[in-house]
Write a protein that holds these residues in place. Structure first.
Motif, PDB file in Angstrom:
ATOM      1  N   ARG A 356       0.795  -1.243   0.019  1.00  0.00           N
ATOM      2  CA  ARG A 356      -0.015  -0.136  -0.193  1.00  0.00           C
ATOM      3  C   ARG A 356       0.817   1.304  -0.033  1.00  0.00           C
ATOM      4  O   ARG A 356       0.620   2.234  -0.672  1.00  0.00           O
ATOM      5  CB  ARG A 356      -0.764  -0.117   1.170  1.00  0.00           C
ATOM      6  CG  ARG A 356      -1.943   0.999   1.229  1.00  0.00           C
ATOM      7  CD  ARG A 356      -2.669   0.695   2.908  1.00  0.00           C
ATOM      8  NE  ARG A 356      -3.694   1.902   2.973  1.00  0.00           N
ATOM      9  CZ  ARG A 356      -3.274   2.974   3.511  1.00  0.00           C
ATOM     10  NH1 ARG A 356      -1.792   3.204   4.007  1.00  0.00           N
ATOM     11  NH2 ARG A 356      -4.025   4.181   3.802  1.00  0.00           N
ATOM     12  N   GLU A 357       1.923   1.166   1.021  1.00  0.00           N
ATOM     13  CA  GLU A 357       3.016   2.443   0.902  1.00  0.00           C
ATOM     14  C   GLU A 357       3.469   2.551  -0.515  1.00  0.00           C
ATOM     15  O   GLU A 357       3.824   3.563  -0.592  1.00  0.00           O
ATOM     16  CB  GLU A 357       3.638   2.230   2.057  1.00  0.00           C
ATOM     17  CG  GLU A 357       4.648   3.732   2.532  1.00  0.00           C
ATOM     18  CD  GLU A 357       5.135   3.297   4.071  1.00  0.00           C
ATOM     19  OE1 GLU A 357       4.405   3.015   4.914  1.00  0.00           O
ATOM     20  OE2 GLU A 357       6.155   3.664   4.256  1.00  0.00           O
ATOM     21  N   ALA A 358       3.872   1.434  -0.948  1.00  0.00           N
ATOM     22  CA  ALA A 358       4.522   1.620  -2.259  1.00  0.00           C
ATOM     23  C   ALA A 358       3.590   1.808  -3.570  1.00  0.00           C
ATOM     24  O   ALA A 358       3.996   1.906  -4.595  1.00  0.00           O
ATOM     25  CB  ALA A 358       5.369   0.335  -2.630  1.00  0.00           C
ATOM     26  N   GLY A 359       2.311   2.062  -3.132  1.00  0.00           N
ATOM     27  CA  GLY A 359       1.376   2.362  -4.359  1.00  0.00           C
ATOM     28  C   GLY A 359       0.963   1.200  -5.012  1.00  0.00           C
ATOM     29  O   GLY A 359       0.447   1.449  -6.149  1.00  0.00           O
ATOM     30  N   ASP A 360       1.285  -0.106  -4.974  1.00  0.00           N
ATOM     31  CA  ASP A 360       1.010  -1.187  -5.545  1.00  0.00           C
ATOM     32  C   ASP A 360      -0.468  -1.609  -4.822  1.00  0.00           C
ATOM     33  O   ASP A 360      -0.461  -2.502  -3.906  1.00  0.00           O
ATOM     34  CB  ASP A 360       1.824  -2.331  -5.056  1.00  0.00           C
ATOM     35  CG  ASP A 360       1.639  -3.711  -6.176  1.00  0.00           C
ATOM     36  OD1 ASP A 360       0.604  -3.728  -6.279  1.00  0.00           O
ATOM     37  OD2 ASP A 360       2.439  -4.584  -5.804  1.00  0.00           O
ATOM     38  N   ILE A 361      -1.638  -1.281  -5.445  1.00  0.00           N
ATOM     39  CA  ILE A 361      -2.964  -1.164  -5.038  1.00  0.00           C
ATOM     40  C   ILE A 361      -3.473  -2.631  -4.815  1.00  0.00           C
ATOM     41  O   ILE A 361      -4.049  -3.167  -4.167  1.00  0.00           O
ATOM     42  CB  ILE A 361      -3.946  -0.416  -5.823  1.00  0.00           C
ATOM     43  CG1 ILE A 361      -3.370   1.136  -5.807  1.00  0.00           C
ATOM     44  CG2 ILE A 361      -5.144  -0.579  -5.257  1.00  0.00           C
ATOM     45  CD1 ILE A 361      -3.441   1.869  -4.655  1.00  0.00           C
ATOM     46  N   ASN A 362      -3.144  -3.453  -6.024  1.00  0.00           N
ATOM     47  CA  ASN A 362      -3.787  -4.676  -6.440  1.00  0.00           C
ATOM     48  C   ASN A 362      -2.982  -5.671  -5.309  1.00  0.00           C
ATOM     49  O   ASN A 362      -3.806  -6.574  -4.620  1.00  0.00           O
ATOM     50  CB  ASN A 362      -3.471  -5.198  -7.554  1.00  0.00           C
ATOM     51  CG  ASN A 362      -4.070  -4.555  -8.812  1.00  0.00           C
ATOM     52  OD1 ASN A 362      -5.203  -3.920  -8.472  1.00  0.00           O
ATOM     53  ND2 ASN A 362      -3.491  -4.446  -9.946  1.00  0.00           N
ATOM     54  N   ALA A 365      -4.561  -4.875  -1.713  1.00  0.00           N
ATOM     55  CA  ALA A 365      -5.853  -5.191  -1.674  1.00  0.00           C
ATOM     56  C   ALA A 365      -5.752  -6.764  -1.506  1.00  0.00           C
ATOM     57  O   ALA A 365      -6.690  -7.354  -0.545  1.00  0.00           O
ATOM     58  CB  ALA A 365      -6.823  -4.848  -2.869  1.00  0.00           C
ATOM     59  N   ALA A 366      -5.037  -7.479  -1.980  1.00  0.00           N
ATOM     60  CA  ALA A 366      -5.113  -9.072  -2.172  1.00  0.00           C
ATOM     61  C   ALA A 366      -4.462  -9.414  -0.651  1.00  0.00           C
ATOM     62  O   ALA A 366      -5.085 -10.284  -0.002  1.00  0.00           O
ATOM     63  CB  ALA A 366      -4.001  -9.799  -3.210  1.00  0.00           C
ATOM     64  N   MET A 367      -3.593  -8.847  -0.228  1.00  0.00           N
ATOM     65  CA  MET A 367      -2.819  -9.191   1.064  1.00  0.00           C
ATOM     66  C   MET A 367      -3.591  -8.637   2.442  1.00  0.00           C
ATOM     67  O   MET A 367      -4.078  -9.582   3.211  1.00  0.00           O
ATOM     68  CB  MET A 367      -1.401  -8.637   1.311  1.00  0.00           C
ATOM     69  CG  MET A 367      -0.484  -9.123   0.279  1.00  0.00           C
ATOM     70  SD  MET A 367      -0.312 -10.897   0.204  1.00  0.00           S
ATOM     71  CE  MET A 367       0.370 -11.260   1.826  1.00  0.00           C
ATOM     72  N   ARG A 404      -9.818   1.501   1.198  1.00  0.00           N
ATOM     73  CA  ARG A 404     -10.540   2.718   1.564  1.00  0.00           C
ATOM     74  C   ARG A 404      -9.748   4.137   0.973  1.00  0.00           C
ATOM     75  O   ARG A 404      -8.664   3.940   1.569  1.00  0.00           O
ATOM     76  CB  ARG A 404     -10.940   2.978   3.004  1.00  0.00           C
ATOM     77  CG  ARG A 404     -12.002   1.869   3.497  1.00  0.00           C
ATOM     78  CD  ARG A 404     -12.118   2.358   4.941  1.00  0.00           C
ATOM     79  NE  ARG A 404     -13.114   1.391   5.579  1.00  0.00           N
ATOM     80  CZ  ARG A 404     -14.449   1.553   5.393  1.00  0.00           C
ATOM     81  NH1 ARG A 404     -14.890   2.342   4.789  1.00  0.00           N
ATOM     82  NH2 ARG A 404     -15.064   0.516   6.197  1.00  0.00           N
ATOM     83  N   GLN A 405     -10.343   4.813   0.377  1.00  0.00           N
ATOM     84  CA  GLN A 405      -9.864   6.217  -0.036  1.00  0.00           C
ATOM     85  C   GLN A 405      -9.624   7.041   1.315  1.00  0.00           C
ATOM     86  O   GLN A 405      -8.753   7.947   1.287  1.00  0.00           O
ATOM     87  CB  GLN A 405     -10.406   6.694  -0.917  1.00  0.00           C
ATOM     88  CG  GLN A 405     -10.606   5.879  -2.486  1.00  0.00           C
ATOM     89  CD  GLN A 405      -9.179   5.455  -2.822  1.00  0.00           C
ATOM     90  OE1 GLN A 405      -8.472   6.442  -2.988  1.00  0.00           O
ATOM     91  NE2 GLN A 405      -8.999   4.325  -3.227  1.00  0.00           N
ATOM     92  N   ASP A 406     -10.506   6.930   2.401  1.00  0.00           N
ATOM     93  CA  ASP A 406     -10.545   7.867   3.378  1.00  0.00           C
ATOM     94  C   ASP A 406      -9.569   7.382   4.520  1.00  0.00           C
ATOM     95  O   ASP A 406      -9.774   7.983   5.415  1.00  0.00           O
ATOM     96  CB  ASP A 406     -12.038   8.036   3.786  1.00  0.00           C
ATOM     97  CG  ASP A 406     -12.663   6.876   4.217  1.00  0.00           C
ATOM     98  OD1 ASP A 406     -12.109   5.542   4.057  1.00  0.00           O
ATOM     99  OD2 ASP A 406     -13.604   6.680   4.868  1.00  0.00           O
TER     100      ASP A 406
END
Lengths: 427, 227
Positions: A356-362, A365-367, A404-406
């Motif tokens: 998430r911190e590295a910007g790897d959204i997929n 979300a999976a982990m 979550r975006q928030d």
């Protein structure tokens, strides 16, 4: 002399292995008890250092600095008479708050009052250099004869004013010198940094969402430290010729991988540091690979002892017996299974947060979805609640979630710092 | 110094300091291990070395079985118990006893099946008194001869019986008011509670639904080993 706590051990394992199998897993529960721990004056020598963050951000909001002062003053009240102590103000440098000279002083009515007055005068302003603070604490503890050496490190920010290598180097040099509990307050601290400090110095790490929680937490940490009666305790592990120690890990109350931290006592025996002990109960996950035996053969796979000052306080044994009865060998010990699940949960959270911190959204979300699924399956409501601030669950059974975006930064840090917490098997 | 069935010297008297093999257990598996002629790596630990394996100390000139025989031919050599004439308890699942109990006390033997596979368990007798029973963490019971499963024989009490060392170097059995009694050598009546009964080599102690403990003199057992 003080009463040493009485140590008891219990081994949970399935000792039966199928033909040719080489790996034995076990969970060792170590519990201490004693009739009378609260004998004050005769207590073992203890020393405590409190590192209080006085960086500029502590003044915003002002309640952070105010509560940190109150918490430190309460902790000073909690020190037993005679406990050697010192207070450090942490900024981009580290300064003695009390005593003015760079040393530890015994707690008395007078030194407590002087220290509390000095703390009340502290003013926020400056940067954050955790390694520098810890280095001063290490210098104060060095050479002091106290059996139990404990530090509290409070920060509200990241280690911005020194290189990460500096903190890592200080942690290496302080290992074994004292135990440190690391705390973050506010919303600017890093869960990874706090865990690194607590892990190297065998303490606990946590974040406090509200400054008002500081007083109770400082009191509890100090009381817990005062309850420790043995300082540098080690887990001593004998394994047979030809074997490999795969895992030595504290599994409860939080995960702490000790596998790489063994020191060799002899060719067959290694010592793993487990820090200070009081009246408490911990679990250790051991995994040993050993040469396969013949069907029907029994081997001792590990002999475990808890050692303080070269004295073994208990001994427990882990066995391997090879059998061709699959009903026996197929069963997984419930304790081993439970902690394997807890370890997977922690790994999923940490990897998800890193992605998430590295910007790897997929990947995130999976982990984190897998983490939410595991948390639900294992009844970890505390973890599920923390994850709920980071992800929106679409289907918990499949682990399908949306980030979550928030979510705010501190939500991720809180999930990170608490990822290593575990619960015991229920029922 | 005691030595394990594989011939390692060991200070510990329960399991070998080197290879973890139980001490005082017939070396059947060890004897069955192939003779080691020398050039190949040590069968114990894989290390290549001279006559004695440098890592585990095994003598490549003999099999573990012959080292056992050597120990037997020197009767004065101390055994794991530190005395020339140690005793051993072998715990095993006894079908005859289970059938007998099923006929005699159907209320519990009927619901407890004898396990298909129950590895024999071996206990070296040492000290002056040994508790036979099943471990209970909640009650703080840690039997010396711990018959906790799996496979579990629930007919055994947590504190079932005692083995008490006699002056003459032998052992006596005392039932300590176990729930289901302790039987000796297939007798119909249980032994009287709290009364020591002297034991001799080969005696069989029956307890629970299917457990039998056979008392063995270790010196005699050794002489029966194939040379």
């Amino acid at each position: 002399m003080t009463d040493q706590p009485a140590f008891q051990a219990e081994v949970h394992q399935n000792r039966y292995l199928p033909p040719g199998a080489t790996v034995v897993d076990a969970v060792l529960t170590v519990t201490t008890s004693s009739a009378d721990q609260r004998t004050t004056a005769a207590g073992p020598g203890a020393a405590q250092v409190i590192m209080i963050d006085c960086s500029g951000s502590m003044a915003n909001p002002p309640s952070k600095m105010d509560e940190a002062k109150k918490a430190t003053i309460t902790a000073i009240d909690t020190l037993r008479d005679g406990v050697a102590f010192a207070i450090i103000a942490g900024r981009h440098n580290a300064e003695m708050v009390y005593p003015p000279a760079g040393t530890l002083v015994p707690a008395t009515g007078q030194t407590r009052a002087e220290a509390q007055h000095a703390v009340s005068q502290l003013i926020a302003g400056g940067g954050t250099a955790l390694g520098t603070w810890l280095q001063l604490a290490g210098t104060l503890f060095a050479g002091h004869p106290a059996e139990v050496k404990h530090a509290i490190m409070l920060t509200d920010g990241r280690n911005e004013h020194e290189a990460p290598e500096q903190l890592a180097a200080v942690l290496r040099s302080c290992e074994g010198g004292f135990v440190c509990d690391a705390r973050g307050v506010g919303d600017g601290w890093s869960g990874t940094e706090l865990r690194a400090v607590a892990s190297a110095l065998l303490g606990t790490a946590d974040g406090l969402a509200f400054p008002s929680e500081l007083v109770a937490d400082f009191k509890l940490m100090t009381e817990t430290a005062m309850g420790k009666t043995l300082g540098e305790v080690t887990l001593r592990l004998w394994t047979p010729a030809g074997s490999t120690v795969r895992i030595v890990k504290q599994a409860f109350p939080h995960l702490e991988d000790l596998t790489g931290r063994g020191t060799e006592v002899s060719a067959r025996i290694g010592d793993y540091p487990v820090g200070a002990w009081g009246i408490e109960s911990r679990d250790y996950h051991l995994s040993i690979a050993l040469p396969a035996g013949a069907v029907g053969e029994e081997r001792l796979a590990a002999r475990v002892s808890i050692v303080s000052r070269d004295q073994a306080l208990l001994e427990a044994r882990v066995f391997a017996t090879w059998t061709d009865d699959h009903a026996l060998s197929a069963a997984i010990d419930p304790w081993v299974a439970h902690y394997s699940g807890q370890e997977e949960l922690a790994t999923a959270i940490q990897q998800g947060l890193a992605a998430r911190e590295a910007g790897d959204i997929n990947t995130a979300a999976a982990m984190l979805g897998r983490a939410a699924q595991l948390a639900a399956e294992t009844g970890r409501e505390d973890t599920a609640a923390l994850l709920g601030r980071l992800v929106e669950v679409i289907d918990i059974r499949s682990g399908d979630v949306r980030l979550r975006q928030d979510a705010v930064g501190v939500d991720a840090e809180m999930a990170n710092v608490r990822s290593v917490r575990t619960i015991r098997i229920t029922g | 110094m005691p030595s394990c069935p594989r011939g390692h010297d060991t200070v510990a008297t329960d399991y070998c300091d080197e290879c973890g093999s139980p001490i005082g257990v017939p070396a059947s598996h060890a004897a069955a291990s192939p003779a080691w002629t020398g050039d190949e790596p040590c069968p114990e630990c894989g290390t290549r070395s001279g006559r004695f394996c440098e890592a585990c100390g095994r003598d490549r000139g003999e099999t573990a079985g012959t080292s056992e025989a050597r120990a037997a031919s020197a009767p004065d050599m101390p055994t794991a118990t530190g005395t020339p004439n140690g005793w051993l308890i072998v715990a095993w699942a006894n079908r005859d006893y289970h059938a007998h109990m099923r006929a005699k006390a159907p209320q519990f033997a009927e619901v407890v099946d004898i396990p298909d596979t129950a590895p024999k368990r071996h206990f070296v007798l040492n000290g002056s008194q040994l508790l036979i029973g099943r471990r209970s963490q909640s009650r703080g019971i840690e039997p010396d001869i711990d018959l906790t499963g799996p496979p579990e024989d629930p007919g055994i009490s947590h504190t079932h019986a005692l083995l008490v060392a006699n002056q003459d170097g032998g052992w006596s059995l005392v039932d300590i008011q176990s729930a289901n009694g302790t039987y000796l050598n297939g007798q119909d009546k249980p032994i009287e509670a709290n009364q020591p009964v002297p034991l001799t080599d080969g005696d069989q102690i029956h307890l629970g639904a299917w457990t039998t403990l056979t008392l063995r003199s270790r010196s005699k057992k050794r002489q029966r080993l194939p040379r």
